[in-house]
Design an enzyme around this catalytic site. Structure first.
Site, PDB file in Angstrom:
ATOM      1  N   GLU A 146      58.461  12.071 -40.603  1.00 27.96           N
ATOM      2  CA  GLU A 146      57.797  10.809 -40.285  1.00 27.96           C
ATOM      3  C   GLU A 146      58.271   9.648 -41.161  1.00 27.96           C
ATOM      4  OE1 GLU A 146      53.723  11.977 -40.687  1.00 27.96           O
ATOM      5  OE2 GLU A 146      53.536  12.509 -38.575  1.00 27.96           O
ATOM      6  N   GLU A 183      58.296  34.578 -45.747  1.00 27.52           N
ATOM      7  CA  GLU A 183      57.565  33.991 -46.866  1.00 27.52           C
ATOM      8  C   GLU A 183      57.521  34.908 -48.079  1.00 27.52           C
ATOM      9  OE1 GLU A 183      52.911  34.836 -46.699  1.00 27.52           O
ATOM     10  OE2 GLU A 183      53.571  33.602 -45.016  1.00 27.52           O
TER      11      GLU A 183
END
Length: 321
Positions: free
Chosen positions: A90, A121
């Protein structure tokens, strides 16, 4: 398959706690269920408020890094990784930054944005090749994100980045986290048990999103990417943003619609130089030189001593304000 993490009591983490307060949610009517989730969400901002001091320290690290030509890099797994990628993505349309300035890394690579990559992970070295490809070094800031604060990928990313000389931040939702201990700055937003036990896309995810918003927004404000509270570096890449650029220039200058349109056209749709031109009457070359002298800051270009900025034209020059 290992069904228990030896030596770690994950069930004792606040983010994993099963709260009796929410034990009847599957019996609630829809209106009460929605109200319960909303009431819990309302507690998140207060939890973030307890961490303003380390958040401010993180912002200062990022500002220092970006001024030195470095980058901000987020690294996380699952929801945490997606939130980092979201915040990074963004920045270019909002602040007209190069996509290489703020980067989001996720365990398992880009495919993990939409599909779970099993076990990614759990690899503490999972980020090392990604960090190596970026050439992470002393001018960069790496923010590890993990709700639990113990995700091996995130802890490993911060540890490796710090070894390379980068400044590091650990963003988690448990106090005394391994991630916080591994980083230069620990941001630990304790939001309490989730309505759906262990579903850290809820309050924990909201907290992480709020903190990421603060880190990038406050850093960009400090770097002169706004003028007052106006998004003067907006990249006008679609109809909505072109209209926003027009409204921003109007708000900053008070010029009429035709003047604003002409200024934007002259300056390639860029709000910041259009504003400076309308406020000063300077030529495009003078505007660009003034902004370059002020490191791109419109406020700085307007506030610089007159001797360091090209003088406005004798004809048609406007007042500074």
């Amino acid at each position: 398959m290992n069904w228990h993490v030896a030596g770690e009591q994950l069930g004792q983490l606040t983010t994993e706690t099963v709260s009796e307060d929410f034990s009847q949610i599957d019996r609630l009517p829809t209106d009460e269920l929605v109200a319960l989730v909303n009431a819990q969400d309302a507690t998140v901002a207060g939890a973030v408020a307890t961490q303003l001091e380390p958040i401010a320290r993180a912002v200062d690290l990022v500002v220092e890094a970006l001024r030195a030509g470095g980058r901000l890099v987020y690294a996380g797994a699952g929801t945490a990784g997606r939130l980092g990628v979201l915040d990074a993505s963004e920045c270019p349309p909002t602040f007209n930054t190069d996509p290489s300035l703020v980067i989001g890394l996720i365990a398992g690579g880009p495919v993990a944005l939409t599909t779970a990559v099993e076990g990614a992970e759990d690899d503490p070295a999972g980020s090392h090749a990604q960090l190596d490809e970026l050439g992470i070094g002393e001018h960069d800031v790496v923010v590890g994100i993990s709700a639990s604060g113990r995700t091996p990928y995130a802890v490993g990313a911060v540890t490796e980045a710090r070894r390379r000389g980068a400044r590091t931040v650990g963003l988690s939702c448990n106090a005394g986290s391994a991630l916080g201990a591994a980083a230069d700055v620990a941001i630990e937003v304790v939001v309490g048990p989730e309505v759906v036990a262990g579903s850290t896309r809820l309050k924990s995810g909201t907290a992480q999103k709020l903190v990421c918003n603060m880190i990038t927004t406050c850093s960009m404000v400090r770097l002169g990417k706004t003028y007052a509270n106006l998004m003067v570096d907006v990249r006008a890449s679609n109809e909505k943003l072109r209209d926003r650029a027009h409204r921003i220039v109007t708000a900053a200058t008070g010029a009429d619609a035709d003047q604003v349109s002409r200024a934007l056209e002259t300056h390639g749709g860029r709000a910041k130089p259009a504003i400076l031109a309308l406020l000063t009457g300077w030529s495009p070359q003078q505007v660009d030189e003034a902004l370059a002298t002020a490191d791109g800051s419109l406020r700085g270009a307007l506030d610089e001593p007159s001797g360091t900025i090209p003088p406005p034209h004798d004809q048609g020059s406007g007042p500074r304000s």
